[in-house]
Enzyme design. Structure first.
Site, mmCIF file in Angstrom:
data_model
loop_
_atom_site.group_PDB
_atom_site.id
_atom_site.type_symbol
_atom_site.label_atom_id
_atom_site.label_comp_id
_atom_site.label_asym_id
_atom_site.label_seq_id
_atom_site.Cartn_x
_atom_site.Cartn_y
_atom_site.Cartn_z
ATOM 1 N N SER A 155 0.865 -1.546 0.209
ATOM 2 C CA SER A 155 0.268 -0.222 -0.154
ATOM 3 C C SER A 155 0.708 1.276 0.342
ATOM 4 C CB SER A 155 -1.003 -0.233 1.536
ATOM 5 O OG SER A 155 -0.112 -0.040 2.524
ATOM 6 N N LYS A 159 -6.550 3.838 8.468
ATOM 7 C CA LYS A 159 -5.393 5.132 7.540
ATOM 8 C C LYS A 159 -5.918 6.661 7.978
ATOM 9 C CE LYS A 159 -2.897 1.139 5.148
ATOM 10 N NZ LYS A 159 -3.327 0.835 3.522
#
Length: 814
Positions: free
Chosen positions: A698, A741
């Site tokens: 990611s 996140k």
């Protein structure tokens, strides 16, 4: 052997083995040799011997026809039937045969009187038996105080031995006290000790009388110690036997008295068990097993070990809540109020509990759900389970599964093992006293697995609503219905949980809290709780919202609330000290005053500072403790085609960095980067916090953005963070952990978040307050990423950057 002194002539004295001080006897130069086993002949001692060897019998017959003298030598190994010269010691005793008796089966018994120690010079092996050339040996006597003292000590020790020994007659001590010669005394006492042949031979070979007395004294001391130890053991054993007999006698008396009074314990205990079993509404299988065990007890003696095992088993059967349960509180509004009072937020979990109660209200026999609370540490998973039990009106039991490695911890041990017990599940139900408690299995992701077993496999039956209605514990060996139990498991991570076990649970994620939620929780719960724990009141201390905000931003960095609670507790302790020392002034805590109690600020916002030069980009990472900001740095230097990535990265993250670098090189012309820049340069990408392992794809677009910023000289925006996987063609692929996140971005002061377009659906799980603070930009290609991240970005070829998308509801992006 008996003892005496002086010259004895009668046969009775000779046969008694009384030591006699002999006159000087002329020893022949050559004498026959009689090998003996397991004994030694000392001078002045009389030794009876049984002679059975053919050679030895011939030797005795020949000696009796002559001067009756022979040399007695001990064998080194008594098991040798026909000894050779090398099997015999070289120092022995010349003696005279006093008497000989013949026995059946060709055996004779002789009585030999020792005359003098001799050393063998040479053996003559030509005849039927050995003959030897001998040299007489004389005792070395140094009269003095040392010898007298040693002899006195030896006599005292021998007196102790005769008093303790059950085999030495009292006359032996009388004979010893009448021996005046020190060497003869040592020989006499050695004859009466239970010594090994090497020790006896050593005494025979010791010519120095004082040393001989000391050696015998040392061996005599060991003999006394052995006797003392034997007596102590006998006394202990006798004491134990006496105690057991006394206890048995008293028990029999008590039993007889109770029987006369009609209070027979054994009968009364069995009757009580029978009443309990009949009163309980046991399932048929359990009823049958309990009655069978009770019938076995009736045939056993109460003192037997099996009786105790059976009684313990029936205790467990009778104490378990087979038909006991608590009544659920099915008033939905009341339950909702309790949950809201105990916990702020966590709407999804509360909604699931209310749904369960609604169905339970409509269908009374529904099976309990298996819930799994997953979230970072400190978000309230365990306390939420306790709150659910209180709201629903059920008993609450908690089991910590962290680190357990034995499958028997869940299923129990079989009754054949000493100290066997049921597993933790059954023990928790006994403590709860009901068959429908809220049972929390804490830290289910930290169960161990090794050669002792796999506890997670044992949980497969426990946490399966289709099977746990007949859960069988190894100790009970009868089924128990767990379908009414409301199981709640907790975990920080889902990945370590085996797939089969994870499939049986309904996973409810508890994300980290945003700042506004932390402030509200602190105001409602944490501050009042710490006031109560530290004995202070609102009259002593008051927290402003700005003070709580300061604690959150400057002194903690977490998804949960534990560290914030510790900092609040620290302030409460310091204020409590002031109050205890007599201060009456109320303390008002604001953000400026926080540092007075907590010290220097621990955390600083470093986003703007880190991104003020080209080559740094802000990414978003997911960890077990929640989301984190990830600052990725890139730099270049003179070199030749070397590309390095550091920061303790995993294999997937390394490959993602390679893909990002390949994309930047392939688009170098479009970005205005010289095509040969890599021919004369080295590129180094680093992800700080190098001691922490990192992995996953990611961070791909973040590493590509950092390299693009470095090579184009354009800074990245300090208020923008990003996450997404990159392909070689510059496509942006979706990633996981979006909720954590995004919450990390909100906590870190980020204003804009760049996400892959296919992650749009994941924003549904993000709290509304966090979404209101952020601007979301959804992208599909790397060109869109760079257009929204780099200042003044204008690629020479390709797509033009899109305009940033406003944060409207619903959120949309390019």
């Amino acid at each position: 052997m008996s003892a005496g002194r002086g010259k004895e002539t009668d046969e009775k004295a000779k046969e008694a083995g009384v030591p006699r001080k002999i006159d000087r006897v002329e020893i022949p130069r050559i004498v026959p040799v009689l090998p003996v086993r397991n004994t030694i002949l000392y001078p002045s001692m009389v030794l009876p011997l049984l002679v059975a060897r053919e050679k030895s019998i011939q030797l005795v017959n020949d000696v009796l026809l002559g001067n009756r003298m022979l040399c007695v030598l001990a064998q080194r190994d008594p098991d040798i039937e026909d000894p050779k010269v090398e099997d015999l010691y070289r120092i022995g005793t010349v003696g005279t045969i006093l008497k000989m008796l013949k026995f059946p089966e060709n055996q004779i018994r002789v009585l030999i009187h020792g005359v003098r120690r001799v050393r063998i010079d040479d053996f003559d092996q030509s005849g039927q038996y050995f003959k030897a050339t001998v040299d007489p040996l004389e005792d070395v006597v140094n009269q003095g105080r040392d010898l007298a003292k040693a002899v006195s000590n030896l006599t005292k020790q021998f007196q102790q031995l005769t008093e303790k020994s059950p085999v030495l007659p009292r006359e032996t001590l009388v004979h010893a006290k009448n021996i005046e010669d020190a060497g003869m005394l040592a020989d006499f006492i050695a004859t009466n000790l239970n010594l090994q042949i090497p020790d006896m031979q050593d005494i025979l070979e010791t010519l120095d009388v004082r040393r001989r007395v000391e050696k015998v004294s040392r061996l005599l001391g060991k003999e006394i110690e052995v006797l003392d130890l034997g007596q102590k053991i006998q006394e202990d054993v006798k004491g134990q036997i006496d105690k057991s007999q006394r206890e048995f006698y008293l028990r029999q008396q008590m039993k007889a008295i109770r029987k006369e009074l009609g209070e027979d314990d054994e009968t009364q205990e069995l009757q009580e068990f029978r009443k309990k079993i009949q009163a309980l509404k046991l399932p048929p299988e359990v009823q049958k097993e309990a009655e069978r065990e009770l019938s076995r007890m009736e045939k056993m003696h109460t003192e037997s070990a099996e009786y105790t095992v059976a009684r313990t088993y029936l205790d467990w059967i009778c104490e378990l809540p087979w038909d006991k349960n608590t009544k659920d509180n099915l008033e939905i509004d009341e339950v909702k109020k309790v949950l809201d009072d105990d916990h702020y937020g966590l709407d999804r979990v509360k909604e699931r509990i209310l749904e369960y109660l609604a169905v339970r209200k409509l269908k009374a026999d529904m099976k309990g759900p298996i819930l799994c609370f997953v979230g970072p540490p400190g978000v309230g998973k365990t306390s939420l389970g306790r709150s659910i039990a209180r709201a629903v009106g059920r008993k609450f039991e908690r089991m910590s599964l962290g680190g357990i490695r034995d499958e028997a911890e869940i299923r129990g041990h079989r009754r054949t093992y000493v100290g066997a017990l049921p597993g933790r599940i059954i023990r928790a139900l006994r403590r709860a006293g009901s068959n429908n408690p809220v049972l929390m299995l804490d830290e289910v992701d930290k169960i161990g697995m090794d050669f002792r077993g796999d506890p997670s496999s044992a949980l497969l039956e426990v946490l399966d609503p289709e099977q746990n209605n007949s859960f069988t514990d190894h100790y009970l060996d009868v089924p128990f219905d767990l379908s009414k139990v409301l199981f709640i498991t907790t975990a920080n991570l889902l990945d370590p949980i085996p797939p089969a076990l994870r499939d049986r649970m309904e996973v409810l994620e508890l994300p980290g809290y945003v700042i506004e939620e932390k402030i509200e929780i602190a105001r409602r719960h944490i501050v009042p709780k710490q006031f109560g724990e530290h004995g202070i009141t609102p009259d002593h201390l008051a927290f402003g919202d700005d003070a709580i905000l300061g604690i959150i931003e400057d002194y903690t960095k977490e998804a949960g609330l534990r560290n914030m609670e510790r900092e609040v507790a620290t302030i409460c302790r310091k204020v409590a000290r002031e109050v205890a020392t007599g201060s009456t002034q109320k303390v008002e805590i604001n953000r400026a005053a926080v540092s007075k109690y907590l010290g220097a600020q621990k955390f600083f916002s470093e986003v703007a500072e880190r991104t003020d030069i080209p080559g740094v980009a802000v990414g978003l990472a997911w960890t077990a403790a929640g989301g984190e900001l990830l600052f990725i740095e890139a730099t270049k230097m003179k070199g030749a085609k070397h590309f390095a990535v550091t920061g303790k990265l995993g294999e997937v993250m390394n490959e993602s960095a390679q893909a990002a670098f390949a994309y930047i090189r392939s688009r170098s012309a479009d970005f205005g980067i010289p095509e040969d820049f890599f021919e004369h340069s080295d590129i180094h990408v680093h992800i700080p916090a190098g001691a922490i392992p990192k992995d996953g794809p990611s961070a791909g677009i973040t590493m590509a953005s950092a390299m693009a910023s470095l090579l184009t000289g354009k800074r990245t925006r300090s208020d923008t963070a990003m996450t997404g996987e990159i392909t070689l063609r510059g496509k942006v692929l979706p990633v996981g952990g979006v909720k954590e996140k995004v919450l990390a971005a909100a906590r870190g002061g980020i204003k804009r978040v760049v996400l892959p377009k296919n992650n749009f659906k994941d924003l549904e799980d993000v709290p509304a307050k966090s979404k209101e603070k952020l601007e979301f930009i959804f992208v599909e290609t790397m060109d869109e990423v760079l257009g929204n991240v780099l200042h003044d970005w204008r690629p020479l070829v390709g797509l033009h950057p899109p305009a940033p998308v406003a944060n409207t509801q619903p959120v949309v992006g390019n």
